[in-house]
Design a protein around this motif. Structure first.
Motif, short mmCIF file in Angstrom:
data_model
loop_
_atom_site.label_atom_id
_atom_site.label_comp_id
_atom_site.label_asym_id
_atom_site.label_seq_id
_atom_site.Cartn_x
_atom_site.Cartn_y
_atom_site.Cartn_z
N PRO A 38 -57.31 12.35 9.94
CA PRO A 38 -56.74 11.35 9.01
C PRO A 38 -55.62 10.56 9.67
O PRO A 38 -55.39 9.40 9.30
N GLU A 39 -54.89 11.16 10.59
CA GLU A 39 -53.84 10.48 11.34
C GLU A 39 -54.18 10.57 12.81
O GLU A 39 -54.41 11.66 13.33
N LYS A 40 -54.20 9.44 13.51
CA LYS A 40 -54.64 9.46 14.89
C LYS A 40 -53.70 10.27 15.79
O LYS A 40 -54.13 10.80 16.81
N ARG A 41 -52.44 10.39 15.39
CA ARG A 41 -51.53 11.19 16.19
C ARG A 41 -51.93 12.66 16.21
O ARG A 41 -51.55 13.41 17.12
N SER A 42 -52.71 13.08 15.20
CA SER A 42 -53.15 14.47 15.15
C SER A 42 -54.13 14.81 16.26
O SER A 42 -54.40 15.99 16.51
N ALA A 43 -54.66 13.78 16.92
CA ALA A 43 -55.64 14.02 17.99
C ALA A 43 -54.97 14.20 19.35
O ALA A 43 -55.66 14.28 20.37
N VAL A 44 -53.65 14.30 19.37
CA VAL A 44 -52.96 14.33 20.66
C VAL A 44 -53.39 15.50 21.54
O VAL A 44 -53.59 15.32 22.75
N MET A 45 -53.57 16.67 20.97
CA MET A 45 -53.91 17.82 21.81
C MET A 45 -55.32 17.74 22.38
O MET A 45 -55.51 17.95 23.58
N PRO A 46 -56.35 17.41 21.57
CA PRO A 46 -57.66 17.20 22.20
C PRO A 46 -57.65 16.11 23.27
O PRO A 46 -58.30 16.25 24.32
N LEU A 47 -56.90 15.05 23.01
CA LEU A 47 -56.89 13.96 24.00
C LEU A 47 -56.18 14.37 25.30
O LEU A 47 -56.49 13.84 26.38
N LEU A 48 -55.26 15.30 25.21
CA LEU A 48 -54.64 15.79 26.44
C LEU A 48 -55.66 16.52 27.31
O LEU A 48 -55.61 16.45 28.54
N TYR A 49 -56.60 17.22 26.68
CA TYR A 49 -57.66 17.86 27.46
C TYR A 49 -58.55 16.79 28.11
O TYR A 49 -59.01 16.95 29.25
N ILE A 50 -58.83 15.73 27.38
CA ILE A 50 -59.64 14.66 27.95
C ILE A 50 -58.90 14.04 29.15
O ILE A 50 -59.51 13.73 30.18
N ALA A 51 -57.59 13.89 29.03
CA ALA A 51 -56.81 13.36 30.14
C ALA A 51 -56.89 14.29 31.35
O ALA A 51 -57.01 13.83 32.50
N MET A 52 -56.82 15.59 31.12
CA MET A 52 -56.95 16.54 32.22
C MET A 52 -58.34 16.47 32.84
O MET A 52 -58.50 16.52 34.07
N ARG A 53 -59.34 16.35 32.01
CA ARG A 53 -60.72 16.25 32.50
C ARG A 53 -60.89 15.02 33.38
O ARG A 53 -61.61 15.05 34.39
N GLU A 54 -60.21 13.96 33.04
CA GLU A 54 -60.40 12.70 33.75
C GLU A 54 -59.80 12.74 35.16
O GLU A 54 -60.37 12.18 36.09
N GLU A 55 -58.66 13.42 35.31
CA GLU A 55 -57.96 13.37 36.59
C GLU A 55 -57.77 14.75 37.23
O GLU A 55 -57.14 14.85 38.29
N GLY A 56 -58.32 15.77 36.60
CA GLY A 56 -58.21 17.11 37.16
C GLY A 56 -56.89 17.79 36.84
O GLY A 56 -56.72 18.98 37.07
N ARG A 57 -55.96 17.07 36.33
CA ARG A 57 -54.67 17.60 35.88
C ARG A 57 -54.05 16.56 34.96
O ARG A 57 -54.57 15.44 34.84
N LEU A 58 -52.96 16.94 34.36
CA LEU A 58 -52.31 16.02 33.43
C LEU A 58 -51.26 15.20 34.19
O LEU A 58 -50.29 15.74 34.71
N THR A 59 -51.48 13.92 34.26
CA THR A 59 -50.57 13.03 34.99
C THR A 59 -49.74 12.21 33.99
O THR A 59 -50.07 12.12 32.80
N ASP A 60 -48.70 11.57 34.53
CA ASP A 60 -47.89 10.68 33.68
C ASP A 60 -48.75 9.56 33.11
O ASP A 60 -48.61 9.19 31.94
#
Length: 225
Positions: A19-41
């Protein structure tokens, strides 16, 4: 680094589930890790833009949880539980065996393998227990831990699956696992198809499949079948 259109579409699909897009922050952090192999700035900035949070807010979430890694963990992250049940049943010996076989102390990684000790992973009945790319294996002995590291180094499986790990390297389980898992992890982050972090198994659990060392699959009671 800009995310490809497929990744943006995946992120937007996840955001649409909340219902609030900010609630997706944790799943999207995994997507960010998947994209670059680690979490970057830069990855965290992408997440901030998509969720409407500030980069500082995203970083505050990422820095709170240990599963969000800002350093490369190699292809396989081996997490040895060191909480009370596992500790009392030999977790230190298992961790030392993993470190020795990998040639890496806990908290460090090379291009292939990262090693860490983990707080309770919810498998006290099957202690000592480990995770490989967040896939569980219970009843691990130091000898089996070494075989598991050799298998990762030599077989280089593209998909890590808990059923396969348990069959090849596990012993006593918390309880019988009732449902066969069709997906496994493709990197050092939890396997979940909507995140793009999971894939169908490799030929795991085919009859007669053995570890490279020739060890025999373990039964749920901990002995070789």
């Amino acid at each position: 680094m800009s995310w490809p259109a497929e990744t943006i579409a995946r992120a937007n699909d996840i955001i649409a589930r909340y219902p609030e897009k900010r609630s997706a922050v944790m799943p999207l952090l995994y997507i960010a890790m998947r994209e670059e192999g680690r979490l970057t700035d830069e990855g965290m900035r992408h997440v901030a833009e998509l969720t409407g949070l500030t980069p500082a807010q995203v970083q505050s979430v990422a820095s709170f949880y240990v599963m969000y890694k800002t350093e490369s963990q190699g292809k396989y992250l081996v997490s040895v539980c060191s909480s009370i049940s596992c500790f009392l049943l030999g977790a230190d010996e298992v961790l030392h065996a993993v470190e020795e076989a990998a040639g890496i102390p806990a908290g460090e990684a090379d291009d292939e393998i990262g090693v860490e000790h983990a707080e309770c992973i919810g498998a006290c009945g099957g202690a000592p227990a480990c995770l490989v790319n967040y896939e569980l294996v219970e009843g691990v002995t130091p000898a089996k831990a070494k075989e598991m590291i050799e298998w990762l180094r030599n077989a280089k499986p593209e998909v890590i699956n808990a059923d396969e790990l348990q069959t090849l390297f596990g012993g006593r389980r918390s309880f019988d696992w009732a449902i066969k898992e069709d997906n496994g992890a493709i990197g050092p982050y939890p396997a979940f198809p909507p995140f793009g972090t999971a894939a169908h198994n490799t030929p795991a659990l085919e009859p007669g499949r053995l570890a490279p060392s020739g060890s025999r699959p373990a039964t749920s009671e901990g002995g070789a079948s």
